[in-house]
Scaffold this motif. Structure first.
Motif: not given
Length: 691
Positions: A388-398, A411-417, A419-430
């Motif tokens: 589940d990657y649905s909260d990975h934006y919360s550090e930067y955005f609300k 929104v969370h489901k699409t965002f999570s999907g 993020m999994k496809i593009l950044f499974p390793q994490g580390g996305a910039t703001e």
């Protein structure tokens, strides 16, 4: 081989295949791509040409010898009888014969039924019971005098899918690509050439993958024919199934109450409904009600018992009208059957892919580069369903507090999907997270905007997000920006009021300044006041032409200088020719205009480049355009602008190259004939008065 293709082969050695090989080996075999790529992955997962050629021949021989064509089924059955055993590639399904208490197999193409299969194999591969699975099977023949006994014996059976998967290795390899490279890897893996797609269009393609990596994700895509809507669901993964919208029943989809047999949602990761649109289609109201409950609560009932499942649903269909027509007379769900044209059902959709933005697929858009063997990527996506990657934006955005829980979940489901496809390793910039969040919100907003038109009890929602310092950014759909005169009106208001065409000016909400100002369509450019301003156009927007964008600023000019270092290739010279056509329309017939081009000579095709310019020069002379050109030799010329002797400078970040690729040879395509029908690249233009 390109640098990216070389990198793919080095980093994912043995897990990639050249995508044009599928067509090479397919012939007249009616099998999904993942079946063919499974075989290609065994013999052609390399960039060595000799090995590829050898592997292709091996795969062709395997298909010729073992794939069962329906019209040759009799010959294959005879071969099995004469040899006693033969290996076949076919789609098989299994059913329980409760009278004999045995499982029986049916071979789709081979045409044999009631072949016994042991219960252990069925338990190991339960999808055999629902929808059928492509397999490699050893079939034996042993005639017996026993009545009702089948002479066919199933010796071995192996579903065509990967036997092992190293997720940690996948994550480690992903980290060696930047985001642009990774997106192109995925687009090539789907089978398309990324050079023919802009960033937004690539994301549209990748959203189609979310149902495979996100549980209970509900996606809809409506658009014109020929845009490849069903391709991914029919060809891409052994974990998804594509069924015709007209074939759906409650027992087939959910559960058969009389037998207790689970339906498709119990066995498949993704159930896609093809040909879902069509107002006249008959739909079972009970099915719609059960689907609404399942899409909202992930559960359905079998009598008094509640069952759960995590299959995602994708609904794909063709629209019957253009976008402005739908916005003026109805809404963007206009094409759906009456029973599905239900606000409660539509509210359960998490993302609406605007199919009218997706290009009609042309031959040159298919990739001949390297991409993942699709079965490998299918296993990756399936593994990601557990995360589940649905909260990975919360550090930067609300997200705006006005957004409802259902909207937020979508929104969370699409965002999570994504993020999994593009950044499974994490580390996305703001900035990367913002792009994905905004895109995810847009897809849900498209659903909510139409619900507001369909059902007035839905409240208008402020779809926006804010950054760490509280700066708010509104989210808009492209059709909202492009057709504001129709968008925020009810059907009655639009029909009764003769609305003027919109002006081309940045969309700025006086209550909150957006992070990005976006230009919208304008048709009445001839009457606009010339002024200094800056415009930003979004990718896939239409309705813009050289005539309405530049024409008023070129009117009355006697000398025009065009500076663009990239007027080299044929399509770039064609752009120049079309700009000159705009200048012709703006001048009096008896006047002459001097047009000077400053560009850079092509290092390899300079002679052809000069030939283009000389042909333009010759044709323009007859209509009063004195065209000349010169090559900048300093090597420092990067500016792209148009300057007139009337005191206007038009600064272009992309030069004249503002349109996405289209087929310049297709004389029947509107994109070829009329600029306003071409989708744009994202670009910015600034009009400056230099007098």
């Amino acid at each position: 081989m390109s640098d990216l293709n070389r990198k793919i082969c080095d980093v994912f050695a043995g897990l990639v295949v050249r995508k044009d090989l599928v067509k090479t080996v397919k012939g007249n075999a009616i099998v999904p791509s993942y079946v063919l790529e499974y075989l290609l992955g065994q013999y052609c997962a390399t960039n060595d040409e000799a090995s590829i050629e050898s592997g292709i021949q091996t795969v062709k021989e395997i298909l010729a010898k073992h794939y069962v064509h329906r019209n040759e089924a009799g010959l294959i059955r005879s071969t099995i009888r004469e040899k006693g055993r033969h290996k076949v590639i076919d789609k098989v399904s299994v059913s329980l014969n409760d009278k004999k208490d045995v499982y029986e197999t049916e071979f789709s193409n081979l045409g044999i039924k009631k072949v016994l299969i042991d219960s252990g194999t069925v338990k190991k591969h339960p999808k055999l019971l629902v929808g059928g699975v492509w397999v490699i099977a050893d079939v034996e023949y042993d005639h017996t005098e026993e009545k009702d006994a089948s002479p066919w014996i199933l010796s071995t059976i192996k579903p065509i899918q990967m036997s092992h998967f190293d997720y940690d290795g996948y994550i480690d390899a992903r980290s060696k690509f930047n985001l642009d490279e990774w997106i192109d890897v995925l687009v090539q893996s789907i089978g398309f050439n990324p050079e023919f797609f802009g960033r937004r269009s690539k994301l549209m393609q990748l959203v189609r993958l979310i149902p495979f990596c996100e549980r209970n994700f509900n996606l809809i895509e409506l658009g014109p024919k020929g845009t490849g809507k069903s391709h991914i669901y029919s060809e891409f993964s052994p974990h998804g199934i594509l069924i015709s919208g007209g074939e759906v029943t409650v027992p087939k989809l959910f559960v058969n109450n009389s037998t207790g047999k689970l339906g498709l949602v119990g066995y498949w990761d993704t159930v896609a409904f093809d040909e879902f649109a069509g107002k006249q289609k008959k739909v079972d109201k009970a099915l719609v009600d059960i689907m609404k409950n399942y899409m909202a609560n992930k559960s359905f009932s079998r009598g008094v018992e509640m069952l759960g499942a995590d299959a995602s649903m994708a609904f794909i269909g063709n629209t019957e009208h253009s976008v402005p027509y739908m916005l003026k007379h109805s809404d963007l769900f206009d094409a759906l059957p009456e029973k599905f044209y239900d606000s409660a059902f539509l509210d359960r959709l998490h993302f609406y892919i605007p199919g009218w933005e997706v290009d009609i697929i042309r031959g040159e858009m298919f990739s001949d580069g390297y991409g993942f063997v699709v079965d490998y990527l299918a296993e990756v996506l399936r593994h990601l369903r557990n995360q589940d990657y649905s909260d990975h934006y919360s550090e930067y955005f609300k997200i705006s507090s006005q957004i409802s829980t259902r909207d937020r979940d979508a929104v969370h489901k699409t965002f999570s999907g994504l993020m999994k496809i593009l950044f499974p390793q994490g580390g996305a910039t703001e900035a990367e997270i913002e792009e994905i969040l905004k895109f995810s919100m847009e897809g849900r907003k498209r659903v909510k905007d139409q619900l507001f038109r369909i059902d007035s009890t839905y409240a208008d929602v402020n779809f926006s997000y804010s950054n760490k310092v509280g700066k708010e950014a509104p989210v808009s759909t492209l059709e909202e920006l492009q057709y504001p005169n129709y968008f925020n009106k009810t059907v009655g208001e639009v029909t009764d009021i003769g609305m003027p065409e919109p002006d081309i000016e940045p969309v700025v909400d006086k209550q909150r300044e957006p992070l990005i100002s976006v230009a919208v369509e304008k048709a009445s450019y001839d009457e606009c006041e010339l002024k200094e301003h800056h415009l930003t156009f979004v990718e896939n927007q239409r309705g813009v032409s050289y005539d309405n964008l530049f024409g008023p600023y070129l009117k009355g000019a006697k000398h025009i200088t065009i500076t663009d270092p990239y007027i080299r290739l044929f399509y770039q010279a064609k752009n120049l020719m079309e700009l000159l056509e705009t200048i012709i329309k703006q001048k009096a017939e008896e006047d002459e205009v001097v047009v000077s081009l400053i560009t850079v000579e092509d290092e390899f095709k300079g002679e052809q480049q000069r030939e283009y310019f000389e042909k333009i020069q010759s044709s323009m002379f007859a209509v009063g355009i004195k065209f000349d050109y010169s090559f900048d030799t300093t090597g420092s010329q990067h500016a792209r602008h148009i300057v007139t002797n009337t005191g206007w400078k038009i600064s272009l970040d992309r030069g004249l190259d503002i349109f996405q690729q289209y087929d310049v040879n297709d004389v029947f395509s509107l994109s070829n004939r009329i600029q306003k029908h071409r989708p744009l690249k994202g670009f910015e233009v600034t009009f400056i008065n230099i007098q």
